[in-house]
Design a protein around this motif. Structure first.
Motif, PDB file in Angstrom:
ATOM      1  N   SER A 170       0.870  -1.181   0.000  1.00 13.11           N
ATOM      2  CA  SER A 170       0.000   0.000   0.000  1.00 13.11           C
ATOM      3  C   SER A 170       0.898   1.218   0.000  1.00 13.11           C
ATOM      4  CB  SER A 170      -0.901   0.006   1.239  1.00 13.11           C
ATOM      5  OG  SER A 170      -1.427   1.289   1.499  1.00 13.11           O
ATOM      6  N   VAL A 171       0.667   2.115  -0.938  1.00 15.62           N
ATOM      7  CA  VAL A 171       1.575   3.247  -1.106  1.00 15.62           C
ATOM      8  C   VAL A 171       1.682   4.085   0.168  1.00 15.62           C
ATOM      9  CG1 VAL A 171      -0.296   4.576  -2.221  1.00 15.62           C
ATOM     10  CG2 VAL A 171       2.073   5.326  -2.447  1.00 15.62           C
ATOM     11  N   ARG A 172       0.569   4.443   0.788  1.00 18.50           N
ATOM     12  CA  ARG A 172       0.645   5.321   1.956  1.00 18.50           C
ATOM     13  C   ARG A 172       1.270   4.601   3.144  1.00 18.50           C
ATOM     14  NH1 ARG A 172      -2.477  10.071   1.780  1.00 18.50           N
ATOM     15  NH2 ARG A 172      -1.176  10.664   3.556  1.00 18.50           N
ATOM     16  N   ASP A 173       0.935   3.327   3.350  1.00 15.68           N
ATOM     17  CA  ASP A 173       1.483   2.601   4.500  1.00 15.68           C
ATOM     18  C   ASP A 173       2.967   2.317   4.320  1.00 15.68           C
ATOM     19  OD1 ASP A 173      -0.871   2.525   5.992  1.00 15.68           O
ATOM     20  OD2 ASP A 173      -1.582   0.737   4.955  1.00 15.68           O
ATOM     21  N   ALA A 174       3.370   1.956   3.115  1.00 17.83           N
ATOM     22  CA  ALA A 174       4.790   1.703   2.868  1.00 17.83           C
ATOM     23  C   ALA A 174       5.606   2.982   3.037  1.00 17.83           C
ATOM     24  CB  ALA A 174       4.982   1.127   1.470  1.00 17.83           C
ATOM     25  N   PHE A 175       5.114   4.079   2.473  1.00 16.52           N
ATOM     26  CA  PHE A 175       5.827   5.344   2.600  1.00 16.52           C
ATOM     27  C   PHE A 175       5.837   5.829   4.047  1.00 16.52           C
ATOM     28  CE2 PHE A 175       6.340   5.389  -1.814  1.00 16.52           C
ATOM     29  CZ  PHE A 175       7.119   6.471  -2.191  1.00 16.52           C
ATOM     30  N   MET A 176       4.753   5.583   4.786  1.00 14.63           N
ATOM     31  CA  MET A 176       4.696   6.001   6.184  1.00 14.63           C
ATOM     32  C   MET A 176       5.841   5.413   6.990  1.00 14.63           C
ATOM     33  SD  MET A 176       3.875   4.838   9.478  1.00 14.63           S
ATOM     34  CE  MET A 176       2.867   3.376   9.220  1.00 14.63           C
ATOM     35  N   VAL A 177       6.154   4.142   6.758  1.00 16.06           N
ATOM     36  CA  VAL A 177       7.217   3.474   7.503  1.00 16.06           C
ATOM     37  C   VAL A 177       8.527   4.244   7.375  1.00 16.06           C
ATOM     38  CG1 VAL A 177       8.642   1.392   7.610  1.00 16.06           C
ATOM     39  CG2 VAL A 177       6.157   1.196   7.376  1.00 16.06           C
ATOM     40  N   ALA A 178       8.907   4.572   6.141  1.00 16.32           N
ATOM     41  CA  ALA A 178      10.163   5.291   5.917  1.00 16.32           C
ATOM     42  C   ALA A 178      10.061   6.753   6.328  1.00 16.32           C
ATOM     43  CB  ALA A 178      10.573   5.175   4.453  1.00 16.32           C
ATOM     44  N   GLU A 179       8.896   7.355   6.154  1.00 15.54           N
ATOM     45  CA  GLU A 179       8.728   8.749   6.571  1.00 15.54           C
ATOM     46  C   GLU A 179       8.920   8.894   8.072  1.00 15.54           C
ATOM     47  OE1 GLU A 179       5.691  10.088   2.961  1.00 15.54           O
ATOM     48  OE2 GLU A 179       4.895   9.213   4.804  1.00 15.54           O
ATOM     49  N   LYS A 180       8.327   7.997   8.834  1.00 18.71           N
ATOM     50  CA  LYS A 180       8.500   8.046  10.285  1.00 18.71           C
ATOM     51  C   LYS A 180       9.942   7.735  10.679  1.00 18.71           C
ATOM     52  CE  LYS A 180       4.498   9.324  11.723  1.00 18.71           C
ATOM     53  NZ  LYS A 180       4.376  10.667  12.356  1.00 18.71           N
ATOM     54  N   LEU A 181      10.577   6.815   9.967  1.00 24.13           N
ATOM     55  CA  LEU A 181      11.964   6.473  10.243  1.00 24.13           C
ATOM     56  C   LEU A 181      12.854   7.711  10.166  1.00 24.13           C
ATOM     57  CD1 LEU A 181      14.289   4.446  10.643  1.00 24.13           C
ATOM     58  CD2 LEU A 181      14.267   4.088   8.163  1.00 24.13           C
ATOM     59  N   TYR A 182      12.586   8.569   9.183  1.00 20.99           N
ATOM     60  CA  TYR A 182      13.402   9.763   8.985  1.00 20.99           C
ATOM     61  C   TYR A 182      12.871  10.991   9.726  1.00 20.99           C
ATOM     62  CZ  TYR A 182      16.295   7.458   5.512  1.00 20.99           C
ATOM     63  OH  TYR A 182      17.170   6.603   4.891  1.00 20.99           O
ATOM     64  N   GLY A 183      11.798  10.815  10.480  1.00 24.07           N
ATOM     65  CA  GLY A 183      11.261  11.940  11.246  1.00 24.07           C
ATOM     66  C   GLY A 183      10.401  12.886  10.439  1.00 24.07           C
ATOM     67  N   TYR A 184       9.925  12.426   9.270  1.00 25.77           N
ATOM     68  CA  TYR A 184       9.067  13.255   8.432  1.00 25.77           C
ATOM     69  C   TYR A 184       7.602  13.015   8.778  1.00 25.77           C
ATOM     70  CZ  TYR A 184      13.282  13.132   5.431  1.00 25.77           C
ATOM     71  OH  TYR A 184      14.562  13.182   4.931  1.00 25.77           O
ATOM     72  N   SER A 185       6.758  13.955   8.377  1.00 22.04           N
ATOM     73  CA  SER A 185       5.320  13.732   8.460  1.00 22.04           C
ATOM     74  C   SER A 185       4.914  12.703   7.416  1.00 22.04           C
ATOM     75  CB  SER A 185       4.554  15.029   8.210  1.00 22.04           C
ATOM     76  OG  SER A 185       3.170  14.762   8.008  1.00 22.04           O
ATOM     77  N   MET A 186       3.960  11.854   7.770  1.00 20.20           N
ATOM     78  CA  MET A 186       3.490  10.866   6.802  1.00 20.20           C
ATOM     79  C   MET A 186       2.554  11.507   5.772  1.00 20.20           C
ATOM     80  SD  MET A 186       0.969   8.647   9.201  1.00 20.20           S
ATOM     81  CE  MET A 186      -0.735   9.160   9.482  1.00 20.20           C
ATOM     82  N   ASN A 187       2.332  12.802   5.896  1.00 24.88           N
ATOM     83  CA  ASN A 187       1.555  13.552   4.906  1.00 24.88           C
ATOM     84  C   ASN A 187       2.438  14.536   4.141  1.00 24.88           C
ATOM     85  OD1 ASN A 187      -1.140  12.494   5.584  1.00 24.88           O
ATOM     86  ND2 ASN A 187      -0.815  13.522   7.536  1.00 24.88           N
ATOM     87  N   GLU A 336      -2.736  16.113  -7.135  1.00 24.84           N
ATOM     88  CA  GLU A 336      -1.307  16.195  -7.444  1.00 24.84           C
ATOM     89  C   GLU A 336      -0.496  15.395  -6.430  1.00 24.84           C
ATOM     90  OE1 GLU A 336       0.098  20.152  -7.949  1.00 24.84           O
ATOM     91  OE2 GLU A 336      -1.265  20.600  -9.615  1.00 24.84           O
ATOM     92  N   GLY A 337      -0.887  15.471  -5.162  1.00 27.78           N
ATOM     93  CA  GLY A 337      -0.194  14.708  -4.135  1.00 27.78           C
ATOM     94  C   GLY A 337      -0.365  13.215  -4.336  1.00 27.78           C
ATOM     95  N   ASP A 338      -1.592  12.799  -4.636  1.00 27.66           N
ATOM     96  CA  ASP A 338      -1.849  11.385  -4.921  1.00 27.66           C
ATOM     97  C   ASP A 338      -0.999  10.896  -6.093  1.00 27.66           C
ATOM     98  OD1 ASP A 338      -3.616  10.874  -2.911  1.00 27.66           O
ATOM     99  OD2 ASP A 338      -5.411  10.805  -4.176  1.00 27.66           O
ATOM    100  N   SER A 339      -0.969  11.696  -7.145  1.00 25.51           N
ATOM    101  CA  SER A 339      -0.213  11.312  -8.339  1.00 25.51           C
ATOM    102  C   SER A 339       1.274  11.200  -8.027  1.00 25.51           C
ATOM    103  CB  SER A 339      -0.436  12.331  -9.461  1.00 25.51           C
ATOM    104  OG  SER A 339      -1.786  12.325  -9.883  1.00 25.51           O
ATOM    105  N   LEU A 340       1.766  12.141  -7.217  1.00 22.79           N
ATOM    106  CA  LEU A 340       3.186  12.118  -6.863  1.00 22.79           C
ATOM    107  C   LEU A 340       3.531  10.848  -6.097  1.00 22.79           C
ATOM    108  CD1 LEU A 340       5.972  13.404  -6.628  1.00 22.79           C
ATOM    109  CD2 LEU A 340       5.129  14.688  -4.630  1.00 22.79           C
ATOM    110  N   TYR A 341       2.735  10.513  -5.084  1.00 23.05           N
ATOM    111  CA  TYR A 341       2.984   9.302  -4.306  1.00 23.05           C
ATOM    112  C   TYR A 341       2.879   8.056  -5.187  1.00 23.05           C
ATOM    113  CZ  TYR A 341       3.372  10.995   0.528  1.00 23.05           C
ATOM    114  OH  TYR A 341       3.814  11.563   1.703  1.00 23.05           O
ATOM    115  N   ASN A 342       1.869   8.023  -6.042  1.00 24.53           N
ATOM    116  CA  ASN A 342       1.684   6.845  -6.896  1.00 24.53           C
ATOM    117  C   ASN A 342       2.840   6.658  -7.876  1.00 24.53           C
ATOM    118  OD1 ASN A 342      -0.754   6.060  -5.726  1.00 24.53           O
ATOM    119  ND2 ASN A 342      -1.972   7.333  -7.105  1.00 24.53           N
ATOM    120  N   GLU A 343       3.344   7.746  -8.416  1.00 26.41           N
ATOM    121  CA  GLU A 343       4.480   7.647  -9.328  1.00 26.41           C
ATOM    122  C   GLU A 343       5.730   7.160  -8.607  1.00 26.41           C
ATOM    123  OE1 GLU A 343       4.738   7.899 -12.666  1.00 26.41           O
ATOM    124  OE2 GLU A 343       2.542   7.941 -12.538  1.00 26.41           O
TER     125      GLU A 343
END
Length: 351
Positions: A170-187, A336-343
């Protein structure tokens, strides 16, 4: 799978995998679109018996596969159960009906105030949605296969667990893992941050056994993997089946999510949809669904009926969220945000 088999056999309930044919749409029906294995089939049968309204029931696997069918309007659903950020998207795109809470007395009386407040993150005035389940995303690991306690998302990049790691497909869940790892917002929509996250997921990919959704549960129960990203409700079920499994919320923080009932703006059976949602909010019905699907209920009246003190006070099922830092809820990021994450996700998956 046992629970799916029970659903298929549930008397009087029609389940389809590709939509509901128009020939089934009698007047006194309600057409429901929900996640797979996300309701006790007995409650659907009880609703039919008590109301005389036939439930036509269809299932989806992700928010992203659900949305195009809703947007097209071709399937003619009444009630849907999307996740937080997708509800926000549906509100913005004028796909949802504003709810008449005079017709939803159980929802008003039984859903806890903290969950209504949390839902404001995606439904700012609580006009369009009724919380159904909530939970966290964390790490499930097998204590007999892991050398040390799991505390961080970083351990999903540890090469000693190569081919034993399960990630969410899942794009949002997979990205969330790394975003939190680096201290970024998951949004986050910051291009540099997203590039860092994409590169981290690509670097991790050679040691990942599989990207999965529901399969993470079965693989972990069967000792086919040592560590995986999972929803808290699934973690509760896996621990029933395999006591060697442990669930943790990583120290860097995670997603706190809510799935909620909504009524589509073009719902052909509005009154039946209201009856269905209110029935699902009845304390005894919410309890049955919680006991069946093991996803945490925001229904405080149902929580009070839980007899098992261990599960009633479980830090997985009903965590004290004040104990965990950096918790967030997904928000809709726009087209635009959805498209960016999906790409970026396509780049990860195709690498």
């Amino acid at each position: 799978m046992k629970r799916l088999f029970m659903i298929v056999l549930a008397a009087g309930i029609m389940i389809t995998s590709g939509g509901c044919g128009s020939g089934n749409r009698e007047k006194d029906v309600v057409i429901v679109y929900n996640w797979g294995e996300y309701v006790d089939p007995d409650t659907l049968a009880m609703f039919e018996e008590e109301t005389g309204i036939e439930v036509i029931y269809d299932e989806f696997e992700t928010n992203e596969t659900m949305y195009p069918k809703i947007e097209s309007g071709a399937a003619g659903y009444d009630v849907v159960c999307p996740s937080d950020y997708m509800i926000n998207k549906m509100i913005q795109n004028n796909l949802l009906m504003e709810l008449d809470f005079d017709n939803l007395p159980n929802a008003k009386a039984n859903i806890g105030s903290q969950y209504w407040e949390q839902a404001r993150g995606f439904d700012p005035e609580n006009k369009y949605s009724v919380p159904y389940c909530f939970g966290t995303v964390g790490i499930l690991y097998n204590k007999t296969m892991i050398e040390e306690p799991i505390t961080s998302w970083a351990q999903l990049w540890d090469e000693k667990y190569s081919d034993d790691i399960l990630m969410q497909d899942s794009v949002r869940d997979a990205f969330m893992v790394a975003e939190k790892l680096y201290g970024y917002s998951m949004n986050t929509l910051d291009p540099d941050e997203l590039q860092t996250v994409k590169d981290a997921l690509i670097a991790q990919k050679p040691i990942v056994q599989a990207y999965v959704i529901d399969q993470v549960r079965d693989k972990m129960i069967g000792n086919e993997a040592a560590i995986g990203v999972i929803y808290s409700g699934e973690a509760i079920y896996t621990q029933y089946e395999n006591p060697d499994l442990e669930y943790v919320i990583p120290k860097e923080g995670t997603n706190v999510w809510i799935d909620s009932w909504v009524i589509l703006k073009n719902a052909p059976h509005k009154e039946n949809a209201e009856k269905f949602i209110d029935f699902m909010c009845r304390a005894d019905i919410a309890l049955k669904n919680f006991e069946y699907i093991t996803y945490s209920t925001p229904n405080v009246a149902a929580w009070e009926l839980i007899e098992d003190e261990e599960i009633k006070n479980s830090p997985i099922a009903f965590p004290d969220l004040s104990l965990y830092p950096n918790l967030e809820t997904y928000v809709y990021l726009g087209e635009e945000g959805d498209s960016l994450y999906n790409e970026l996700w396509k780049e990860v998956k195709s690498y």
